[in-house]
Structure formats: structure tokens, C-alpha cells
Write a protein that holds these residues in place. Structure first.
Motif, PDB file in Angstrom:
ATOM      1  N   SER A 197      37.340  55.645 -42.986  1.00 10.18           N
ATOM      2  CA  SER A 197      36.944  54.301 -43.390  1.00 10.18           C
ATOM      3  C   SER A 197      35.460  54.079 -43.130  1.00 10.18           C
ATOM      4  O   SER A 197      34.843  54.766 -42.308  1.00 10.18           O
ATOM      5  CB  SER A 197      37.748  53.255 -42.608  1.00 10.18           C
ATOM      6  OG  SER A 197      37.363  53.253 -41.245  1.00 10.18           O
ATOM      7  N   GLU A 215      33.989  49.238 -50.313  1.00 16.68           N
ATOM      8  CA  GLU A 215      34.595  48.422 -49.274  1.00 16.68           C
ATOM      9  C   GLU A 215      35.365  47.257 -49.877  1.00 16.68           C
ATOM     10  O   GLU A 215      36.488  46.956 -49.476  1.00 16.68           O
ATOM     11  CB  GLU A 215      33.523  47.903 -48.317  1.00 16.68           C
ATOM     12  CG  GLU A 215      32.898  48.974 -47.447  1.00 16.68           C
ATOM     13  CD  GLU A 215      33.927  49.671 -46.582  1.00 16.68           C
ATOM     14  OE1 GLU A 215      34.584  49.004 -45.755  1.00 16.68           O
ATOM     15  OE2 GLU A 215      34.097  50.889 -46.748  1.00 16.68           O
ATOM     16  N   TYR A 260      42.120  43.909 -45.586  1.00 16.99           N
ATOM     17  CA  TYR A 260      41.506  45.038 -44.871  1.00 16.99           C
ATOM     18  C   TYR A 260      40.259  44.578 -44.133  1.00 16.99           C
ATOM     19  O   TYR A 260      40.047  44.934 -42.958  1.00 16.99           O
ATOM     20  CB  TYR A 260      41.144  46.146 -45.855  1.00 16.99           C
ATOM     21  CG  TYR A 260      40.036  47.048 -45.357  1.00 16.99           C
ATOM     22  CD1 TYR A 260      40.294  48.080 -44.461  1.00 16.99           C
ATOM     23  CD2 TYR A 260      38.713  46.835 -45.752  1.00 16.99           C
ATOM     24  CE1 TYR A 260      39.276  48.881 -43.973  1.00 16.99           C
ATOM     25  CE2 TYR A 260      37.688  47.627 -45.268  1.00 16.99           C
ATOM     26  CZ  TYR A 260      37.970  48.651 -44.394  1.00 16.99           C
ATOM     27  OH  TYR A 260      36.958  49.425 -43.907  1.00 16.99           O
ATOM     28  N   LYS A 271      38.966  47.501 -51.188  1.00 22.39           N
ATOM     29  CA  LYS A 271      40.051  47.642 -50.213  1.00 22.39           C
ATOM     30  C   LYS A 271      40.746  46.314 -49.945  1.00 22.39           C
ATOM     31  O   LYS A 271      41.847  46.302 -49.373  1.00 22.39           O
ATOM     32  CB  LYS A 271      39.506  48.221 -48.910  1.00 22.39           C
ATOM     33  CG  LYS A 271      38.958  49.640 -49.055  1.00 22.39           C
ATOM     34  CD  LYS A 271      38.338  50.124 -47.742  1.00 22.39           C
ATOM     35  CE  LYS A 271      37.728  51.505 -47.895  1.00 22.39           C
ATOM     36  NZ  LYS A 271      37.061  51.966 -46.653  1.00 22.39           N
TER      37      LYS A 271
END
Length: 316
Positions: A248, A51, A58, A54
Motif C-alpha cells: 500500500s 490511492e 480505505y 481504493k
């Protein structure tokens, strides 16, 4: 130095502890129109490498794009036990965001609840609870994403972990709560949180429509991050890889929460209900052993937080 002034980012965190009622707390405080908690509970941005890589833009867009509130929160219990989460929050967010809410539960009950979820719900654990905690030293050889993901005891070592957070954020603001306070006095809990966040309390007594259980299944809305079902073994590795690659984390978590809700609904009307009723109670001898093991941690946590935790200590 913070370079993210133009992004919508959290200015408070619910960092833990897992299996302590943080989902109920997040739902409770969001009844106030000035409080927003990330659209996906357990965003895990600062604790999960996949995560974090990103980027913070994001993170902002995925979780806080609709937030125009006075208090904006990220409720991710993985942060409490994560070294890299502490480092990244300190690095990426300004001091005004360093406000942390921690819900503490009886450490023995919390550890057992985590084990029950892993064995009887996620079905990723085969050992007895005694076997699992006897292997805890070996479990801590697995240090991944800044924490020990396979240890049931680590997240209950409150004194040590709180000290680490306090050391990283010496000027940070902390609010420590007991999970039974949330369960038994949600109105008082709500008022203490909104006061901590500097927000006017706007709820009446009838608005506290919450009740959390002290059973091993408390906060069982938690879902696995590996696939779309708690029974991860049913999904081939190739499928899991495909899911991770083309969806995602936020999307997967939303879908899994819906699957989890449906699964729990079926559990109320199917033979699975009987399985829950057959889950053994924690044997008193092991309970006593763990209370002795956690005693120093409980005393240290009580000293730091100012909470009365004496009922979590072993009997004289």
C-alpha cells in the motif's frame, strides 16, 4: 451529498506548500492532545489516482482509524497544486471539513529548494537550475494527476493557486502562514493554528521544541514515492512495479521515511556531507529574474491572504 457520516475523516487539511516547513508544522500542532494528523504525512489520497481508486473507506481506515480527536488533519502538500484534489475534497467531504492551512515560503527559495532535493537528494534531475526553469514551459505539457509534477515554478505561483482554492471553496476557511513565522515564532504559529481549529491551547513556552532551516534542504524528510531509496535509478522497473502492486501507499511511505531518516543519519558522518556543502548558492542574477517573474503572484497572494509579503518582491 456526503455519504460518509460513519467514517472517521479529516476536518482540516495542511495543503502546502511543498518545501515550506509543513512537516514541522504537523509535528508541532500534534503536541496538542486534541489534534491528530494522518498517520502518514503526504497521504495524497485526493491527488493520486492510485490511492483514490481504493475508496474513501480505505482512506479512513488507513490513516484515521485511531483518531478520536477534535481536530483530524491530512497534511499532503500535493493538494495545493492539484486540480483533482480540489474537486474530490469538495465532492467527498462536507463543508465542515473545508478548513485549509497553507504555509507559504519565499517563492524563489522554495522553488530552488525543490530543485535541490530533486537533483542532489533524489538524483532525478540532471540539469542546472537555470536550464530547468528555462524548460518550465515544456514541463507544463506534462499534466498528470491534476498537476504539473515536473515544474519547479508552478507551486510558487501562490496568487493563482490560492485564487483557485478560494473559488472552489468560497465558504471554506483558510489560514495562511509564512514559513519564517513558523521558524522564528513557533509559539505564535501554534496559537494561531489551534485558534483556527477551535481548540484550547495547552502548551507551555518550553514545549515548542522546533527549529526549521531556511536552507535548500528544509523539510527534507520528503521521500520519493517510486521506491525505497532516494536513488530510484538503482531499482529496476520490474522491482518498482512489484512494490507498487503488492504494498500500500501508506506502508511504502512509512518504510521510506525510516530509510530516509537512516540515510540522513549516515549523511552526517559520511562523505555525502561534503556533497551538500558543495551545493551552489542560487546566483543573484537568477534570483532577481525569478523575483520579477513571481512579483505579480506575490502581490496577488498578499492581497488575498492579508500577509505582508513585500520582502519577497524584487528590489527597487
Amino acid at each position: 451529498m456526503n455519504q460518509n457520516q460513519d467514517l472517521v475523516l479529516p476536518n482540516f487539511f495542511i495543503i502546502g506548500v511543498a518545501k515550506s516547513g509543513t512537516t514541522s508544522l504537523a509535528q508541532l500542532i500534534q503536541q496538542n492532545s486534541q489534534i491528530f494528523v494522518a498517520s502518514v504525512k503526504e497521504a495524497d489520497y485526493f491527488s493520486w489516482d492510485n490511492e483514490y481508486k481504493k475508496g474513501i473507506s480505505y482512506y479512513s481506515d488507513a490513516h484515521f482509524s485511531k483518531a478520536r480527536h477534535q481536530a483530524i488533519g491530512d497534511a499532503s502538500v500535493s493538494y495545493f497544486t492539484s486540480e483533482i484534489a480540489r474537486d474530490r475534497i469538495a465532492q467527498d467531504l462536507p463543508p465542515t471539513s473545508h478548513r485549509f492551512i497553507v504555509v507559504l515560503r519565499d517563492p524563489v527559495k522554495r522553488a530552488y529548494s525543490q530543485y535541490v532535493m530533486a537533483r542532489f537528494r533524489q538524483r532525478i534531475e540532471k540539469r542546472s537550475f537555470r536550464e530547468a526553469i528555462l524548460d518550465d514551459r515544456e514541463q507544463r505539457l506534462v499534466f498528470w494527476n491534476g498537476r504539473y509534477p515536473t515544474s519547479y515554478l508552478w507551486a510558487s505561483e501562490y496568487g493563482t493557486l490560492i485564487e483557485l482554492w478560494k473559488a472552489k471553496f468560497p465558504s471554506g476557511q483558510f489560514l495562511f502562514l509564512r514559513s519564517d513565522q513558523l521558524r522564528d515564532k513557533p509559539d505564535a504559529t501554534y496559537k494561531s493554528v489551534v485558534k483556527f481549529l477551535g481548540i484550547e491551547s495547552k502548551l507551555g513556552a518550553s514545549d515548542y521544541g522546533f527549529g526549521i532551516s531556511d536552507s535548500p534542504f528544509v523539510n527534507e524528510a520528503s521521500v520519493t514515492l517510486l521506491g525505497l531509496t532516494g536513488q530510484t535509478s538503482q531499482l529496476p522497473p520490474q522491482v518498482l512495479t512489484f512494490i507498487r502492486k503488492f504494498t500500500s501507499h501508506a506502508f511504502r511511505t512509512r518504510v521510506m521515511h525510516q530509510v530516509d531518516r537512516f540515510d540522513r543519519f549516515l549523511g552526517r558522518i559520511s562523505p555525502g556531507r561534503k556533497d551538500r556543502e558543495q551545493i551552489p548558492h542560487l546566483e543573484k542574477e537568477l534570483d532577481d529574474e525569478l523575483r520579477c517573474r513571481f512579483a505579480a503572484e506575490v502581490k496577488l497572494a498578499a492581497k488575498i491572504t492579508g500577509l505582508d509579503l513585500s520582502d519577497w518582491l524584487p528590489e527597487d
